[in-house]
Design a protein around this motif. Structure first.
Motif, PDB file in Angstrom:
ATOM      1  N   GLN A   1      -7.723   8.385   1.309  1.00 58.98           N
ATOM      2  CA  GLN A   1      -7.224   7.139   1.899  1.00 58.98           C
ATOM      3  C   GLN A   1      -6.032   7.410   2.826  1.00 58.98           C
ATOM      4  O   GLN A   1      -4.960   6.831   2.704  1.00 58.98           O
ATOM      5  CB  GLN A   1      -6.851   6.139   0.794  1.00 58.98           C
TER       6      GLN A   1
ATOM      7  N   ARG B   1      -7.025  -1.356  -6.812  1.00 62.93           N
ATOM      8  CA  ARG B   1      -6.836  -0.309  -5.795  1.00 62.93           C
ATOM      9  C   ARG B   1      -6.704   1.063  -6.443  1.00 62.93           C
ATOM     10  O   ARG B   1      -7.176   2.071  -5.904  1.00 62.93           O
ATOM     11  CB  ARG B   1      -5.600  -0.616  -4.953  1.00 62.93           C
TER      12      ARG B   1
ATOM     13  N   LYS C   1       0.822  -1.218   0.000  1.00 61.00           N
ATOM     14  CA  LYS C   1       0.000   0.000   0.000  1.00 61.00           C
ATOM     15  C   LYS C   1       0.851   1.259   0.000  1.00 61.00           C
ATOM     16  O   LYS C   1       0.412   2.313  -0.422  1.00 61.00           O
ATOM     17  CB  LYS C   1      -0.919   0.018   1.230  1.00 61.00           C
TER      18      LYS C   1
ATOM     19  N   GLN D   1     -10.156   2.211  -7.351  1.00 63.47           N
ATOM     20  CA  GLN D   1     -10.891   2.618  -6.146  1.00 63.47           C
ATOM     21  C   GLN D   1     -10.382   3.969  -5.645  1.00 63.47           C
ATOM     22  O   GLN D   1     -11.164   4.832  -5.233  1.00 63.47           O
ATOM     23  CB  GLN D   1     -10.733   1.557  -5.062  1.00 63.47           C
ATOM     24  N   TRP D   2      -9.070   4.149  -5.683  1.00 63.67           N
ATOM     25  CA  TRP D   2      -8.472   5.413  -5.225  1.00 63.67           C
ATOM     26  C   TRP D   2      -9.000   6.579  -6.049  1.00 63.67           C
ATOM     27  O   TRP D   2      -9.347   7.634  -5.505  1.00 63.67           O
ATOM     28  CB  TRP D   2      -6.949   5.343  -5.341  1.00 63.67           C
TER      29      TRP D   2
END
Length: 496
Positions: A351, A368, A166, A371-372
């Motif tokens: 996030q 991801r 991440k 989604q970000w």
């Protein structure tokens, strides 16, 4: 303390570099950043930095030209090039001009930047650049090692690892994985050889391994790191004529993991062919996105981004670096809009982070990333929608004020756009949507309104034409008749 200057036009990238390492602990004092080459020269002359971090693609004076000026003036400055450029001709030119290291923006990690800074700050300023070892050289050495593996590893099994982390700092987890893997196979009486290549780990085994063994290895890895990783298993017999075989396997596990290949342990008998050309018209989508971002239209932006994501997924093996480059370009459109509204995208927390550039550069999962973007667009529009409405009101008012003050001169759309600080096409479109009238007809109507006032004061036609900035009376008369339906002379007779 060593004085250092960051020269980079993207605010996002500057903030990313500033926050990536602990500069003070490295004995480095960061000066105020420079956003273009001309500003950099002023800072260099005034502050006399001993170290600069330089983006090659900067406005006013580009990075290569700046390096030439530094060299011509014999300034004792060490330069680290931090840029998106991938072609080695540009990199070589920068090194010839005195740069002592080069780091790519994409995937820039805390460890890599810290290592580069520590190496550079220990060098004497007068050391010839050709005697220093750059990040480019390190990358080239790793490629050469993969293209010239020891003879005892010409036949065996290759394990390739791609980690879903991440944060960029988690590159250290991949090094932990390397230790676990090597110890695991050493205990089994094997002699593994490991190499890192652009964020992927490759482990060579002289003997074959199977999925059962790798599953046991995977469980052991999860005891030490929380991030999952994709593991490719490739039995091989190396043909030295195919010098890119292992490089392509490394890129294959990256593609498999980035797009989400399903199983985390996968047989990769052959590398896939990575595509470096976009499967759609990127410029067309960037133009559409710029217009939607200009309007702060969340629905339009989200719809266009979803189209882009679907187009990318439709091209199964599009290069990860190509995807990230496109995402950075799109992010720069948002950054430009935020600046135009007197703000910056760093105002938005997405996030749990304000470092959006680093997030995109180091993301390891397409899902991801997608989604970000959804979260980012929602927060961006919420943050800047009110400012946009206020700004739009200001634009129209400024345009109307300009027209009113300059009725005695020729008025061009380009002049008004330049005065306000927006593009000519944007002002033309926005003026029509706001006023329900095109720019030139509005200007003509205002001029003719003023002309009628002058006629009522007793002015002659040629005098009114001159007072309103027309080059000749004939053209003025045509415009007047078009707007008012009668000639200027007919109007004068009517009112007198």
């Amino acid at each position: 303390m060593i004085k250092a200057l960051i020269i980079e036009d993207e605010l996002l990238a500057r903030l990313g570099m500033r926050s990536l390492v602990d500069w003070e602990s490295l004995g480095i004092l960061l000066l105020e950043d420079a956003a273009d080459g001309r500003e950099a020269l002023v800072r260099i002359e005034k502050e006399k930095p001993e170290l600069i971090l330089l983006d090659l693609n900067i406005p006013e004076i580009d990075g290569l030209e700046l390096l030439k000026i530094i060299r011509q003036r014999h300034l004792p400055i060490k330069t680290i090039v931090v840029s998106c450029y991938d072609d080695f001709d540009t990199v070589k030119e920068a090194m010839k001009l005195g740069a002592v290291d080069y780091i790519r923006k994409f995937g820039l990690s805390k460890e890599e930047l810290t290592s580069s800074l520590m190496n550079i700050t220990q060098l004497p300023a007068e050391l010839p650049p050709q005697l220093t070892k750059s990040a480019v050289q390190n990358g080239r050495e790793n490629r050469e090692k993969l293209q010239n593996i020891p003879r005892e590893y010409e036949k065996g099994c290759l394990l390739s690892f791609y980690m879903l982390w991440k944060y960029s700092e988690e590159m250290t987890d991949l090094k932990i994985v390397e230790t676990v893997v090597c110890q695991y196979y050493q205990k089994l009486g094997r002699s593994p050889m490991s190499l890192f290549y652009e964020g992927k780990l490759l482990v060579f085994l002289k003997e074959e391994t199977d999925e059962k063994e790798v599953k046991s290895l995977q469980k052991m890895i999860l005891h030490f790191v929380s991030n999952h990783c994709y593991i490719g298993i490739t039995p091989y017999e190396y043909d030295r004529g195919d010098d890119k075989f292992f490089l392509n396997i490394a890129n294959t596990i990256e593609i498999y993991g980035f797009y989400g290949g399903g199983r985390e342990i996968v047989a990769l008998p052959q590398p896939v062919e990575i595509q470096k050309a976009y499967p759609f018209d990127v410029l067309e989508y960037l133009k559409k996105l710029e217009r939607s971002i200009g309007k702060i239209s969340e629905q339009e932006i989200q719809m266009l981004l979803e189209e882009v994501f679907e187009k990318i997924l439709g091209c199964r093996y599009l290069s990860v670096n190509q995807v990230k480059k496109l995402m950075i370009e799109i992010l720069s459109l948002f950054s430009g809009k935020a600046r135009a509204l007197g703000g910056s995208i760093e105002e938005i927390e997405v996030q749990d982070s304000y470092r959006h550039y680093q997030k995109i550069a180091n993301v390891t999962s397409f899902a991801r990333l997608r989604q970000w973007w959804g979260d980012f667009v929602s927060r961006f529009t919420a943050q800047f929608f009110t400012r946009q409405k206020r700004s739009e009101s200001d634009i129209i008012q400024n345009a109307l004020d300009y027209i009113e003050v300059n009725l005695d001169k020729p008025i061009q759309l380009s002049d008004v756009a330049r005065f306000i600080g927006v593009s000519e096409p944007y002002l033309s479109s926005f003026f029509k949507s706001s006023m329900n009238e095109n720019f030139i007809p509005y200007v003509n109507r205002q001029k003719m309104k003023r002309a009628k006032q002058l006629f009522e004061e007793g002015r002659m036609v040629y005098q009114v034409s001159e007072l309103l900035g027309y080059e000749n009376t004939t053209y003025f008369s045509k415009v007047f008749k078009r707007v008012e339906g009668i000639t200027p002379e007919q109007y004068r007779k009517k009112i007198h």
